[in-house]
Design an enzyme around this catalytic site. Structure first.
Site, short mmCIF file in Angstrom:
data_model
loop_
_atom_site.label_atom_id
_atom_site.label_comp_id
_atom_site.label_asym_id
_atom_site.label_seq_id
_atom_site.Cartn_x
_atom_site.Cartn_y
_atom_site.Cartn_z
N SER A 198 3.56 -5.33 3.32
CA SER A 198 3.02 -3.05 3.35
C SER A 198 4.12 -2.25 2.98
O SER A 198 3.80 -1.75 2.28
CB SER A 198 2.06 -2.81 4.95
OG SER A 198 1.85 -3.68 5.56
N HIS B 171 5.02 0.44 7.18
CA HIS B 171 4.28 1.07 5.96
C HIS B 171 5.08 2.67 6.06
O HIS B 171 4.68 3.26 4.41
CB HIS B 171 2.62 1.13 7.04
CG HIS B 171 1.76 0.12 7.55
ND1 HIS B 171 2.41 -0.66 7.36
CD2 HIS B 171 1.07 -0.63 6.76
CE1 HIS B 171 2.28 -1.77 8.33
NE2 HIS B 171 0.64 -1.45 7.29
#
Length: 364
Positions: free
Chosen positions: A238, A303
């Site tokens: 991610s 993220h």
């Protein structure tokens, strides 16, 4: 017509009248796209002169920085119809045209990329990363007989690829965690996004720039977790995926008027909703795991740090199409900032855990 006749005073410039004469008598062997761009360069020159070196570079499929500046500061006038009106194209060239309108905000750059694009080197970095991620996931899925929430399987966390704070001395884990995924849903989301966005970006900006951006997002993800969520492991690509996505979305916003990708507002909203949902899901798994587990679940901070890398480093890379990053002061500021963060994270991982007395879950 010899160069001495084009530039009798040896000034390095050709009068517009001589250039026009070349065009009218078909003595200048340029394909239509190059001719259009040179005409745009002529129209942007208030002194009515064409630099001879620019002419040579354009004929040899090069665009110097002065050419780009002249186009950027001029009227950007192109003589032919816009790129969307090209007809009789094969499947590959239609895809290249789609990529040009998807990624580049300037019609001059889109035309240049479309006519200069070559299949070699192919965009292999994102494809190879995605294939390896799928293979690794399938191997562990078969071995564990588990395809969702794999982190709840103790043998999954024993993998030498997973980043775990108890194994942070094994430096490769700060990168290799990108090949491991929580389950089929995380793998599918990451693979779909990085193929849809990463491949077009790599086709336009090249393997070096996009691989640098992706790996910077991956490294920033694991290092940020090691600082802000010190007990948590990390899995999934991610960090790299969000670096690509946030860079592309920021580039679209910064060049909104020039972007010609269809339904750009709707697509941006959908992308933001999907990315936010994935972050929300990662937060939920981190703090409210649905099943009993032997230790903390993977962190969501990768993220967020990947998005920061994309907006900072990635946006500059995408806005510098056919321009040298090394000549830009802002690029060195970003590189210096990233190196400073890297050094801080290294010292933090060496000393902070012991000094702060952090209770790390025993490594699997």
């Amino acid at each position: 017509m010899r160069y001495s006749e084009l530039d009798p005073e040896n000034t390095g410039f050709i009068a517009v009248e001589n250039f026009t004469s070349l065009v009218e008598h078909h003595e200048l062997q340029l394909d239509p796209s190059k001719l259009d761009m040179l005409l745009a360069l002529v129209q942007s020159n208030e002194e009515g002169q064409v630099c001879y070196q620019e002419l040579i570079e354009l004929m040899s499929s090069k665009r110097s920085s002065s050419f780009r500046r002249a186009i950027a500061n001029g009227r950007r006038t192109l003589q032919r119809e816009i790129l969307l009106d090209e007809t009789g194209l094969g499947l590959y060239k239609r895809f290249v045209r789609y990529v040009a309108y998807e990624i580049l905000p300037c019609e001059t750059d889109r035309r240049w990329y479309f006519h200069q694009n070559r299949l070699c080197p192919p965009p292999v970095f994102i494809a190879i990363v995605t294939i390896v991620q799928i293979i690794v996931f399938m191997c562990y899925g078969i071995m564990l007989n588990k395809w969702v929430l794999q982190t709840y399987q103790p043998d999954f966390m024993k993998s030498p690829l997973v980043y775990h704070p108890g194994h942070r001395a094994q430096v490769w884990r700060f990168f290799s965690y990108m090949f491991m995924h929580v389950g089929l849903e995380q793998l599918g989301f990451n693979a779909l996004l990085q193929l849809m966005i990463g491949v077009p970006l790599e086709m336009v900006h090249g393997i070096l720039r996009i691989s640098l951006l992706y790996m910077a997002g991956v490294l920033a993800g694991s290092l940020t977790v090691s600082i802000t969520d010190m007990r948590a492991p990390v899995v999934g690509g991610s960090g790299g995926v969000y670096a690509l996505c946030s860079a592309h979305l920021a580039n679209v916003v910064m060049n909104w008027a020039g972007m010609r990708c269809p339904y750009k507002l709707l697509r941006m909203i959908l992308a933001l909703v999907c990315m936010s949902s994935e972050v929300g899901r990662a937060v939920w798994l981190r703090f409210s795991p649905p099943l009993p587990s032997s230790g903390p679940q993977p962190s969501f901070m990768a993220h967020l740090s990947g998005a920061v890398v994309g907006i900072s480093m990635g946006l500059l890379i995408l806005r510098s199409y056919e321009e040298s990053l090394q000549k830009q002061c802002s690029w060195w500021v970003i590189v210096f900032s990233f190196i400073t963060f890297l050094l801080f994270a290294i010292f933090w991982n060496i000393f902070a855990y012991e000094l702060l007395g952090v209770q790390i879950p025993p490594p699997p």
